[in-house]
Structure formats: C-alpha cells, structure tokens
Design a protein around this motif. Sequence first.
Motif, PDB file in Angstrom:
ATOM      1  N   THR A  10      35.500  31.055  27.848  1.00 24.79           N
ATOM      2  CA  THR A  10      36.164  31.984  26.931  1.00 24.79           C
ATOM      3  C   THR A  10      36.765  31.196  25.755  1.00 24.79           C
ATOM      4  N   VAL A  25      42.959  31.585  25.951  1.00 21.74           N
ATOM      5  CA  VAL A  25      42.933  32.927  26.551  1.00 21.74           C
ATOM      6  C   VAL A  25      44.148  33.724  26.078  1.00 21.74           C
ATOM      7  N   ARG A  26      45.318  33.081  26.029  1.00 22.29           N
ATOM      8  CA  ARG A  26      46.547  33.785  25.603  1.00 22.29           C
ATOM      9  C   ARG A  26      46.414  34.296  24.170  1.00 22.29           C
ATOM     10  N   ARG A  74      43.954  37.241  23.972  1.00 20.88           N
ATOM     11  CA  ARG A  74      44.566  38.444  24.527  1.00 20.88           C
ATOM     12  C   ARG A  74      45.516  39.074  23.506  1.00 20.88           C
ATOM     13  N   GLN A  81      43.558  40.854  20.718  1.00 21.56           N
ATOM     14  CA  GLN A  81      42.852  42.082  21.102  1.00 21.56           C
ATOM     15  C   GLN A  81      43.801  43.188  21.533  1.00 21.56           C
ATOM     16  N   LYS A  82      44.970  42.814  22.047  1.00 19.05           N
ATOM     17  CA  LYS A  82      45.946  43.826  22.478  1.00 19.05           C
ATOM     18  C   LYS A  82      46.427  44.673  21.296  1.00 19.05           C
ATOM     19  N   TYR A  95      42.482  45.633  26.023  1.00 21.81           N
ATOM     20  CA  TYR A  95      41.940  44.278  26.245  1.00 21.81           C
ATOM     21  C   TYR A  95      41.534  44.207  27.722  1.00 21.81           C
ATOM     22  N   HIS A 153      39.431  41.613  29.098  1.00 15.79           N
ATOM     23  CA  HIS A 153      38.694  40.367  29.329  1.00 15.79           C
ATOM     24  C   HIS A 153      38.824  39.878  30.773  1.00 15.79           C
ATOM     25  N   PHE A 203      43.649  35.682  32.807  1.00 16.17           N
ATOM     26  CA  PHE A 203      43.219  36.535  31.691  1.00 16.17           C
ATOM     27  C   PHE A 203      44.048  37.807  31.556  1.00 16.17           C
ATOM     28  N   GLY A 204      44.765  38.167  32.601  1.00 14.00           N
ATOM     29  CA  GLY A 204      45.534  39.408  32.582  1.00 14.00           C
ATOM     30  C   GLY A 204      44.743  40.534  33.209  1.00 14.00           C
ATOM     31  N   ASP A 231      45.074  43.691  32.289  1.00 13.43           N
ATOM     32  CA  ASP A 231      45.158  44.822  31.353  1.00 13.43           C
ATOM     33  C   ASP A 231      43.862  45.632  31.395  1.00 13.43           C
TER      34      ASP A 231
END
Lengths: 410, 295
Positions: free
Chosen positions: A37, A53-54, A57, A60-61, A183, A185, A266-267, A269
């Motif tokens: 990623t 990644v942070r 995120r 895209q959030k 988001y 991912h 990645f979360g 979400d």
Amino acid sequence: MLRYELKKVFGRAGGRVALCLLATILVGVSMVSVNSTPWVNERGEEEYGFAAVRRLRAAQKAWTGPLDEARLRAVLAENARIAATPEARSDDWHMTNIAYGWRQGIEPIRDLLNMAFADGFREFDFYRADSLTPDDAPMFYPNRVRLLREWLADEGANLLSEPEKAFLIARYEALETPLDYDYVHGWTRLFRYLPSIQMLTLLVLGYLVAGVFAGEFQQRADAVFFASKLGRSKASRAKVGAGVVIVTAVYWAMVLLFTAFVLLCFGADGALCPVQASFEGWKCFYNLTNLQKYLLMAMGGYLGSLAILLAEMWASAKSRSTVLSATIPFVLLFAPSLLLNLSSVSVDKAVGLLPFALLDMDTTLSAFNYLYDLAGKIVPSVPLLFLLYGAAALLLPPLLYRTYRGSEQA
Amino acid sequence: MELKFENLTKRFKETAAVDGVSFAFTGGVYGLLGVNGAGKTTLMRMLCTLIRPTSGTISWNGRDIFAMDTQYRALLGYLPQDFGFYPDFTVDDYLGYVASIKGLRPAAARARSGELTRALGLEKYRSRKMKKLSGGMKRRVGIAQAMLNDPRILVLDEPTAGLDPGERIRLRNLLSELAGERIVLLSTHIVSDVAYIANQILLMKEGRIVRAGAPDVLTAALPVRVWRCEVARGEVERCLRKYRVSNVRTTPGGAQLRVLSEGTPLPGAAPEAATLEDVFLYHFGEKGDGEDASL
C-alpha cells in the motif's frame, strides 16, 4: 485423552516445525499486505509502511458519505481540477506522480467512475474519469446495470441461460443506491490476502492432521490402542475431536490474527458499506456489506478447510498412509485451476461447487458462471456451498469415527 | 473364569493362519509355542479383538467377546509382538495415555503407573522419552502398559524378544508373580521362556494346536526316547543327518549328542529324561527356528 492426542501431533519435531511455518506465513503475508500500500507524497515519491497507510486513510476519509450525484459531481470537479494542472499534463513521470499524489483522496471513487463509464462491462480505462464532466454524474448507477445488460446480450450471451441472465440483472437492480461510501482499504486488503492465509494454513494443517489416524498404524501403536477398553469408542472419538480441534484452533488463530493485524494497521472503517462501493466489489452481484463479505470469507474458509481435512483424515484412517492422505488438500486446491483451463461451462459450474470455491470466496463472489438452476429457481453457488459442505462437516466426523473404530489389524 | 475358543479359523485369502482350533483357558500361565508362522500371533490378535475370526467363536465366561466389546477389553492387557509407541512421549506420558484409553481415572492411573514403574525398575526413566529407551526398557514399558488395568487376561506376544538373558529371567520371574488370579497367555518360540513358568503348554503348528498339556505331561507323552551318545568328531555329521539331534556338545575326544530315537541309536547310548526342548524338536523338527529352536 484429547490432551494426549494433541501432544502426539505437536510434541513431535514435525509438528513444531509446522507451527513455526504458520507463524512465518502470518508475518510474511502481513508484511506484504502493509508494504503493498503506497502513499505518494507531495514530492511524487512512494512511501510504504504504517505512516503511509495513515496518510492514505486521512486523505480518503475526507470523501466519506453517500455516493450521490452531488458527491460524484464534486469528485469529477476535483478530478478535472487536478487533471488541468501542469503536473498532471506533464510527460515527466515524476510530475504526473505528484499529480497522482493529489488525487489519492478521490482515487477509489475515481476507479468506480472509470468502471461505470467504461466502454464495456469487462473494460477498464484508467483515464476514463478524466474525460467525464460533472454532468455525467446522474448516469453513474444506471450505467452499471446497462453495461451488464449489454455484456449479457453480446459477449456473455452463450455463457449463461436466460433465467441466469435475468437473475443477475435483478440482483444488480436490487442494489440500494446511492452507495454508502467510506475508506475501506482495511477490508479490501483483507479480501485480497485472506485467501492466501487460508490456503497456506490448509496445506500446513493437511500435514498436521495426516498423522492423527494413520500415525497409530505407522508407529505400530494400533494393537495396544484397539485392544484397550476405550480404543474402539471414546479414544477413537477423541481422535476425531483432536482433528476438529486442531483444524478449528489453528485456522481461526491464523485468520483472526491476520484480521486483527490488517484492521489495526489499515482501520476497520466502512464495515457496513456495500462491497460495490469499492473497485474490487463494483461488479459483485451479491449485495453485501464489507463485514458480511468478510464473515462469508472467514466462515467459508473454515467450512472448506474442515470438510477437506475431515476427508483427508478419513482417507488416512482408511489407507493408513500419511503421504497419500496429505496429498488430498493439494489436489483439491490445485485441480480447480487446471479444470478452469478447459473453458467448459459445465466444468466451470462443477468447479464452483468444489471446496476450493469456499477458500477462494473473493473469486467465488464475483464469478458470474457459478449459478445453478434448481427446479427452475436460479441459485448462486455461495448458499449451495455452505449447505453442501456444512452437511459434509456434519456427516464426516461420524463416518470417520465408524471407519476408524472398525479398523482391523493388517 | 474361562476364556474359550471353539473351531476358531482365520483365513487370509486362501491361507488358513489359524485352522479350526479349540481350547479353554481357566487360570494360570499358558505358553503358546510354535515356530514363526505357526499362527500364534493371529490367534492372539483374535483373542484381543484386533481381528475377527473367519469362523468359530471366542467366549469369556460363556459370552461372545466381540459382543461384550468394551466389557471384554476392560479385562484385557496386551503386549503385541511388534510393540509400537509414540517416540516423543515420555514414559509417564505414554503410561498416562494408555491408562486413559483403558478408562482409568487420572488419580488411579498415576498410582498404578507409579506401582508398575517401581516393580519394573523404570522409576528413574519416567521422564525419559520413549525413543531414548533401550530395547529392554521399552519391553518393560510394554509390560507396564499391559498391566495398567490389572487385567484378568494378560496376553503377551513374544515378550522376551530383544531382551538379554538377565532381562529374560527377570521378566519370567515377574510373570510368575503376576499370574495370580488371572489368565496369562505367553507366546514364544523360545522354549526356555515357558518351560519354567507355564502351567500349560500349547504347541501350534501350521495353524493348529498339535499338543496341549502341562510340561511334564507333554514330556511324558513324547513317543520317542532321549539318548546321550558319545561319538567321534568325524561321526557328528552322519548322526545329524540320520537322527533328530537336540544338542551337540564338543568334548575332548569327540562330541556328546542328545538324540531322539525310539530305539538305541548307537552302541553305548545312555537314556536321559526328556525335556520340553526335546518335545519342541520332535514336533517342529529342523523347521524350528530362533535361537533355542535350532537346538
């Protein structure tokens, strides 16, 4: 008894090596998922790892919410703004990379636009969105169904029957719009790499459980076992139990650890967003949320693994050979790939009902030819697979028990 | 207490490994003697419910042992000829596991396991892995596992295989002590293993029981006499070809032969008391194998 059966498997050097191999697989696949990623920074350079990644995120959030006409217009306007910059229009890949970096926040929606406005159902043009204007936004959802209809009338005409075509169109039309976008991912990474974890775990489990029944014969310990009071009853049941416990514990440990790692990185979400709100799920005719898809993949993988490994244990109890029985998971995993090369509609349909389809659930959920006509009703493969292998997982343990307890000395 | 089999037959394809045999065990030590391939192991496996007979019945106190299922196996202790084990288990693990599949409660299993390891001299090896034990030690563990449930029927298939002479003697003494109120069936092709401790001997040949009885009855019933003959060294070969010779001992002047013969085989031959080895030789002849069977 169960404790001793587990000790027989994990107490030997081979058992411990298998556990180390599983740990290596888990770490390896987890690292690959993180390092696949990239985040393109303001200088146009790719960054990888947790910080990347942070940043992805966060970008895209900013675009979460219902994917309605207003949001699509906004995305198309933003895309047009970026596309008009000198960096995006440059022939220098470094400059275009910088422009790509600005687009990362809208990239998933841009991908959806690329697919919705493609020239054909199976076409994909990465730059299609750049030729769209905000006024094209109202056609976003109708195009999804239109492209399917066109494909079914043309290229897919001979692949599916009329009831099957009608079934797919009805499923497409049943999708609730506007899609709830977030988001996702974490989920798409899971969907991409979970089958690798599941299949590699299955192969290692195949080695681990091969000796649960055959080992008794190979170590010539069967005479004492079967001459004992409980050898043909409770002790045989303990073996079946040990097999199921090993498969269940190892499978879920691998799947849940991998899931926890990916979602923590990645979360989680977008768990309740429809799978169609991402590039990977746009064409899916199963109207599911990401969480539902994940549960199907995890449960399907478990059921498939359990059925395959119970069949392997039954073969090992019958043949008394660990080598022969350990090949069963390999054959069941790799034979479908060979069969699919035959390009036959009926073979493809048969492959859709093999346990492999449960382990490769991501592919199964997007396979249009895995449809079955049952007394005039079109049924997709997933419920059939759960029914079929759920029954197998229930019937195989008593069969295994009966086969093993009835063993006679050679 | 009666373990009985009647017209018992086991066929493997066209070969009858056990061929219509009948006998009843009532208590004490029984020695099953025969050359390799005589059907001893097959008979024992049937008695241990490991294989089903092709025909005939086996009963314990009048009840079919296969119908009794776990009830019968609760009475049984078995040491197979090719005693297998789990190489990565310690002696304690192994005995604990066998105790569990014999249905012993953990506390009782620990106590019994402790008693047996003490009696068999295994105490200091309890935490040693099975794969690290010597052949004799493994055999002792084998005896211990067979005795865990204090069986009424103890079946030992070639229990002395791989043991040195000292261990064989210790094992024989142990079995004599264990006999008590139980049936001990001991299979061997080594005559001396059963000569001292068996109350009854069954001679098996080609799937059949050819003779059965107490050791002294079997020796008394020997239809030939036993002679001690002194011969010149050059005569030994000729005598071996002409007579059944159960022993040859080299002497300074020639050789002393132990000959089985109805009449006086050679001038100067002196009659001797028959032993079980002579009975074995008479019935199994030169086909007798194994260290003692070759005589």
